[in-house]
Enzyme design. Structure first.
Site, PDB file in Angstrom:
ATOM      1  N   SER A 711      42.200  32.775  39.739  1.00  0.00           N
ATOM      2  CA  SER A 711      42.308  34.573  40.341  1.00  0.00           C
ATOM      3  C   SER A 711      42.812  35.693  39.872  1.00  0.00           C
ATOM      4  O   SER A 711      43.624  36.200  39.998  1.00  0.00           O
ATOM      5  CB  SER A 711      43.954  34.304  41.076  1.00  0.00           C
ATOM      6  N   LYS A 754      51.777  36.398  47.020  1.00  0.00           N
ATOM      7  CA  LYS A 754      51.816  37.554  45.948  1.00  0.00           C
ATOM      8  C   LYS A 754      51.768  38.158  47.061  1.00  0.00           C
ATOM      9  O   LYS A 754      52.850  39.097  46.269  1.00  0.00           O
ATOM     10  CB  LYS A 754      49.928  36.931  46.021  1.00  0.00           C
TER      11      LYS A 754
END
Length: 811
Positions: A711, A754
């Site tokens: 990511s 996140k």
């Protein structure tokens, strides 16, 4: 009042043969018999148990207060006649409205007073109807009209009479409580008095008062006989049923008595021979007693009986005896067919979850939906919940709350580090120290077949040469198989289908795919600051005070202090670290209370550093500058911000240097980002020779922390692009996403974690991949609030956003 001389004309024989007197009523010879001469006014007594009939002779008991005066006046009357009227309930002197219209006049014989009760023998004579009340208070006096039975005698009346007589005779045969006098009365019955027969038949039944009064108020003889026959038939059926039940009970008692006598004789024989009851007999009786009241399947019962027979013939000193005894101890201790009643009230489940947990609104809704579906089906089965999230977010406590809301027993064991599949399915009985598996142990401990079993740390199961426990879990957890779970120790099928399984894990990567496929995953992503504050105020701090027997007025902590602790000392996803810090504050504060330095303490922001030391975290300053970009990462501990730095080392040679203890996947992401930016340098206002002549160093702090995951491609490419352009990106911006060589931005996981990590670091603007738009929209409003989100489909979209050349804002 009880003076036999008052009744010189009434002898004992006359009272016993009341039926003969009753038959003489309205004698056809025209003689004026005592029963024909009845007063027009009667003193009335209420009776509540059942109506009195003309054919009855039985004792009547009344309270001296308020009926003694009434009976005194009746005794002064030469005819000693009293009107007995049915009343639903007699409590004191009832109002005249509660008296029924039809009653029975009776002769009073042998009245006696004992303590506060008066008993007299009542001889029923004739029906009457109350015409007028002369006294509506005690003693009750009324003018009455007597009701005579018709003398109609036809075949239908005789048929009724014969049917009633046959039923009474059958009742006498079935119920020996009826005396011989009853047989004599039936033998003397005259078909000229069918009404008296109907009254007599009704009076001997156990019907309730309302049904009997219906017979009493019916003047027409045939209709009365029909009602009486109905009642006597019901009584006959009851008597037959009682006889059947008694016969069945007597057979069982006889069988048990026979077994009892044989056992007693065996005990005597054993005692005489010096071999009285030994440990073996005691063990067999104990195991047999455990099975009483349980619904044991036939196959299981056959196996247990076989082992009991083996135990009864083995010598107690034999090694096989101990093995067999232990086996029976486990087999008979299981709750075969024993279940606890489920509480399927959804509102109760929601209240329990709200009272035990702050925040996690979407998780609570998901659990309530699961419980609602089970409530609709009427049972909780067929689904295995998997709670996935960082440590300290309340996975185990949620499992306990589910068990409490369902009113089920709760059992928890950890799978962390488990290497032996025998822990799940049990050892073979041939091994020394063999034991059943964890599921059988759980059922024995909770004593019901439908508990809530929590399997903690399912992602940390080990494997070795002793087997793979994760594979053994498949049979136990699969709803299609666990109704016949086979434990190796018991070697019997155990029903686990009614058990609700709840598993917990920190991550999904290490859970085998076949096992994960059978689970219903619920993600717990951690708490934001406001949620932690609510948890600390509503749960953690009050719990600590209660546990340590402290009052809030003795030791208090302000909201500002709690928020300061959360922001500068406890930034982890869960609240376990926050709980430890609060314990530390409490310990240090109690020292001041016990030494007498202070009587009450209120912990404020200024006191936190004195109690906890310098803050663990300082206010984060997002790194800024050319080649510096803040990324967002997911870890098993929750979300985190991940700064990435790119810098030119020299112009002597071309190359890319990576540091930061990166994993293979992140190294590949860095190489992809380098290749993409290298090939598109011209579009970023640099000549292609820029990367041909310089060595670029890409670093991901902190260097000692291992990092890996797909990511960081977009973040690395942005850092390299910023270096190539010689221009820093916008302030307060973070991003996540994976990049391909053609510049496409791919979806990533952990969006909730996140976003929470960004909010925790005071970042309010993020870039997410376009395919993750749905993931963001599904987040709770409390998480999305205050965030500006841009969605990028290609890296060109990222370039526009970071250098203020356009945006695709959501908030």
């Amino acid at each position: 009042m009880n003076n036999d001389d008052q009744y010189p004309d009434v002898e004992d024989e006359q009272i016993t043969d009341v039926e003969e007197d009753s038959v003489a009523i309205n004698d056809p010879r025209g003689l004026a018999l005592p029963d024909d001469v009845l007063p027009d006014t009667l003193y009335l007594l209420p009776i509540s148990s059942r109506p009195f009939f003309p054919a009855q002779v039985q004792p009547v008991m009344v309270d001296a207060d308020p009926w003694e005066d009434t009976l005194d006046r009746i005794a002064e009357d030469p005819q000693t006649a009293v009107g007995l009227v049915y009343v639903d309930k007699v409590k004191g002197a009832p109002p005249v409205e509660s008296f029924r219209a039809i009653g029975c006049v009776a002769r009073v014989h042998k009245a006696e007073k004992q303590n506060d009760k008066i008993t007299f023998l009542a001889q029923g004579v004739k029906r009457f109807e109350v015409v007028e009340w002369l006294s509506e208070t005690t003693p009750y006096l009324a003018r009455v009209r007597y009701i005579n039975d018709s003398k109609k005698s036809d075949d239908e009346t005789k048929a009724y009479s014969i049917a009633i007589l046959d039923s009474i005779k059958e009742l006498i045969r079935l119920n020996p409580l009826f005396s011989e006098d009853l047989r004599q009365y039936i033998g003397r019955f005259s078909f000229n008095e069918p009404g008296l027969l109907a009254d007599f038949a009704a009076s001997i039944t156990s019907a309730d008062g309302k049904d009997l009064y219906e017979v009493l108020e019916t003047a027409e003889v045939q209709a009365r006989m029909h009602l009486s026959l109905t009642l006597i038939k019901k009584e006959l059926e009851i008597a037959r049923l009682q006889n059947e039940i008694s016969a069945e009970v007597n057979d069982k008692i006889s069988q048990h008595q026979r077994e009892f006598f044989l056992k007693e004789q065996l005990k005597v024989i054993q005692k005489e021979l010096g071999i009285s009851k030994d440990d073996r007999t005691s063990d067999v009786e104990t195991f047999e007693a455990r099975l009483e009241g349980k619904t044991v399947p036939d196959a299981v019962n056959d196996k247990i009986q076989e082992e009991l027979h083996k135990l009864s013939i083995l010598e107690t000193g034999s090694p096989e005896y101990g093995v067999t005894r232990n086996y029976l101890d486990w087999a008979t201790s299981l709750p075969w067919g024993v279940h606890s009643a489920d509480n399927l009230d959804i509102s109760v489940a929601r209240d329990v979850l709200e009272s035990h947990h702050a925040g996690l609104g979407d998780i609570k809704d998901r659990i309530v939906e699961f419980l609602a579906l089970g409530a609709h089906r009427g049972e909780m089965r067929g689904s295995i919940l998997l709670l996935v999230g960082p440590p300290g977010v309340g996975k185990t406590s949620i499992g306990k709350s589910i068990a409490e809301s369902l009113n089920r027993k709760f059992y928890r064991f950890s799978l962390g580090g488990m290497r032996d599949e025998a822990e799940i399915k049990g050892h073979r009985r041939t091994y020394i120290g063999a034991l059943p598996g964890k599921f059988v142990q759980a059922l024995k401990d909770v004593e019901v077949e439908n508990p809530v079993i929590m399997l903690d740390e399912v992602d940390k199961i080990g494997s070795s040469f002793q087997g793979d426990p994760a594979s053994s879990l498949l049979e136990a957890l699969d709803p299609e198989q666990n109704s016949e779970f086979l434990d190796h120790y018991l070697d019997m099928r155990v029903d686990l289908s009614k058990t609700l399984f709840i598993c917990t894990a920190n991550q999904l990567d290490t859970i085998p795919a076949p096992l994960l496929d059978r689970m219903d995953v619920i993600r717990l992503s951690g708490y934001i600051g406001d949620e932690k504050l609510a948890i600390a105020k509503q749960h953690l701090w009050p719990k600590l005070l209660k546990k340590n027997k402290l009052l809030k007025k003795q030791l208090n902590i302000t909201d500002a202090a709690l928020r300061h602790i959360i922001e500068h000392y406890a930034r982890e996803a869960g609240v376990r670290g926050l709980d430890k810090l609060l314990q530390k504050i409490l310990r240090k504060s109690v020292v001041s209370l016990m030494t007498g330095e202070k009587e009450t303490i209120s912990v404020g922001v200024k006191d936190v550093e004195k109690l906890l030391g310098m803050p663990y975290f300082r206010p984060e300053k997002t790194l800024q500058g050319v080649g510096v970009v803040t990324g967002l990462a997911w870890t098993s501990m929750g979300g985190a911000t991940l700064p990435i730095e790119a810098n030119k080392v020299h112009d002597l040679t071309r190359g890319l240097k990576l540091t930061g203890k990166l994993g293979d996947v992140m190294k590949e992401s860095a190489e992809i980002a380098y290749s993409y930016v290298f090939s598109h340098t011209k579009s970023y206002q640099r000549t292609p020779e820029y990367f041909d002549k310089c060595l670029v160093h890409l670093h991901v702090p902190e260097g000692a922390t291992p990092k890996d995951g797909p990511s960081a491609g977009v973040t690395m490419a942005t850092a390299l692009m910023s270096l190539a352009r010689g221009e820093p990106i916008r302030k307060g911006l973070a991003m996540t996403g994976e990049l391909t060589l053609t510049g496409q931005v791919l979806a990533v996981g952990g969006i909730r974690e996140k976003i929470i990590a960004a909010k925790r670091s005071k970042i309010s603007e993020v870039i997410l991949p376009e395919p993750n738009r749905r993931d963001f929209y599904e987040l709770p409003e409390s998480v999305k609030e205050g965030m500006t989100v841009h969605f990028a489909e290609r890296f060109a979209d990222v370039e526009k956003i970071v250098f203020n050349r356009g945006s695709n804002d959501v908030h």
